[in-house]
Design a protein around this motif. Sequence first.
Motif, PDB file in Angstrom:
ATOM      1  N   ILE A  33       0.847  -1.194   0.000  1.00  0.00           N
ATOM      2  CA  ILE A  33       0.000   0.000   0.000  1.00  0.00           C
ATOM      3  C   ILE A  33       0.878   1.239   0.000  1.00  0.00           C
ATOM      4  CG2 ILE A  33      -1.625   1.312   1.465  1.00  0.00           C
ATOM      5  CD1 ILE A  33      -2.638  -1.501   2.390  1.00  0.00           C
ATOM      6  N   GLY A  34       0.425   2.261  -0.698  1.00  0.00           N
ATOM      7  CA  GLY A  34       1.167   3.511  -0.715  1.00  0.00           C
ATOM      8  C   GLY A  34       0.614   4.432  -1.777  1.00  0.00           C
ATOM      9  N   ALA A  35       1.035   5.684  -1.731  1.00  0.00           N
ATOM     10  CA  ALA A  35       0.570   6.668  -2.701  1.00  0.00           C
ATOM     11  C   ALA A  35       1.222   6.413  -4.063  1.00  0.00           C
ATOM     12  CB  ALA A  35       0.907   8.074  -2.202  1.00  0.00           C
ATOM     13  N   ASN A  36       0.767   7.153  -5.071  1.00  0.00           N
ATOM     14  CA  ASN A  36       1.414   7.104  -6.386  1.00  0.00           C
ATOM     15  C   ASN A  36       2.887   7.443  -6.249  1.00  0.00           C
ATOM     16  OD1 ASN A  36      -0.385   6.261  -8.324  1.00  0.00           O
ATOM     17  ND2 ASN A  36      -1.267   8.279  -8.648  1.00  0.00           N
ATOM     18  N   GLY A  37       3.733   6.649  -6.909  1.00  0.00           N
ATOM     19  CA  GLY A  37       5.161   6.927  -6.863  1.00  0.00           C
ATOM     20  C   GLY A  37       5.877   6.384  -5.649  1.00  0.00           C
ATOM     21  N   ALA A  38       5.163   5.611  -4.820  1.00  0.00           N
ATOM     22  CA  ALA A  38       5.770   5.080  -3.591  1.00  0.00           C
ATOM     23  C   ALA A  38       6.726   3.926  -3.865  1.00  0.00           C
ATOM     24  CB  ALA A  38       4.690   4.645  -2.610  1.00  0.00           C
ATOM     25  N   GLY A  39       6.560   3.267  -5.015  1.00  0.00           N
ATOM     26  CA  GLY A  39       7.426   2.138  -5.350  1.00  0.00           C
ATOM     27  C   GLY A  39       6.703   0.806  -5.429  1.00  0.00           C
ATOM     28  N   LYS A  40       5.377   0.829  -5.363  1.00  0.00           N
ATOM     29  CA  LYS A  40       4.608  -0.416  -5.362  1.00  0.00           C
ATOM     30  C   LYS A  40       4.761  -1.182  -6.683  1.00  0.00           C
ATOM     31  CE  LYS A  40       0.548   1.465  -4.676  1.00  0.00           C
ATOM     32  NZ  LYS A  40       0.946   2.862  -5.040  1.00  0.00           N
ATOM     33  N   SER A  41       4.475  -0.495  -7.780  1.00  0.00           N
ATOM     34  CA  SER A  41       4.580  -1.149  -9.091  1.00  0.00           C
ATOM     35  C   SER A  41       6.025  -1.517  -9.412  1.00  0.00           C
ATOM     36  CB  SER A  41       4.012  -0.239 -10.192  1.00  0.00           C
ATOM     37  OG  SER A  41       2.615  -0.100 -10.035  1.00  0.00           O
ATOM     38  N   SER A  42       6.967  -0.689  -8.980  1.00  0.00           N
ATOM     39  CA  SER A  42       8.389  -0.999  -9.209  1.00  0.00           C
ATOM     40  C   SER A  42       8.776  -2.304  -8.535  1.00  0.00           C
ATOM     41  CB  SER A  42       9.273   0.139  -8.686  1.00  0.00           C
ATOM     42  OG  SER A  42       9.093   1.301  -9.459  1.00  0.00           O
TER      43      SER A  42
END
Length: 234
Positions: A33-42
């Motif tokens: 979980i995290g905001a846009n750009g937090a690194g989730k998709s990365s």
Amino acid sequence: MLKIENLNVYYGVIHALKDISIEVQEGEIISLIGANGAGKSSTLRAISSLAEVKSGTITYKGEDITKKKAELIPSMGLVQVPEGRKIFANLTVFENLELGAFTRKDKENLKGDYEMVFQKFPILRERQKQKAGTLSGGEQQMLAIGRALMSRPSMLLLDEPSMGLAPLIVQKIFDTIVEINKSGTTILLVEQNANMALSISNRAYILETGKIVKSGDAKELMNDPAVKAAYLGE
């Protein structure tokens, strides 16, 4: 089942993931979980070898897959449903499902698996001869999940499955994720809808600007005042 240790990923000079460590046990649903750009998709892209790992290790079922070629990952039973669905728009629904099974050697069992997907998503049975690009957003998400299931994954990586979908469709997608997990598939879920994600997860990790800032039991995180304030709209 999956272990990430001290993972670092860069995009040029941007340090996208900073020494993150994550563990997923067999049979769990784990949320990032995290905001846009937090690194989730990365994180998911690194697991699937779609993003280059600068340092750290990714181990799946005891095997180091950090530098493994992306095209070899699905045949290990580790399959990603990407953000934005990424279905093959000019192919039919059925052809998309066929492509999901391209790594399968047991072609004799495919008929039963098509039926399994159609039972989970009856609308896909009705639309199987239709071009995938003509489906609604919700139907495309169902197709993307169905395509992944055709490979018989041991572990499913789901990247923002609720993005841009109506609430009723989101509920259907999340009910199906739970059903898939109960049938024996381990799930790592990236999701901005923190309420929905935590409600179905065993544990969760919270990312901020490429770092894990909190982790723990999903129900406990739902009751954490800081998590409520930052991610649950309370």
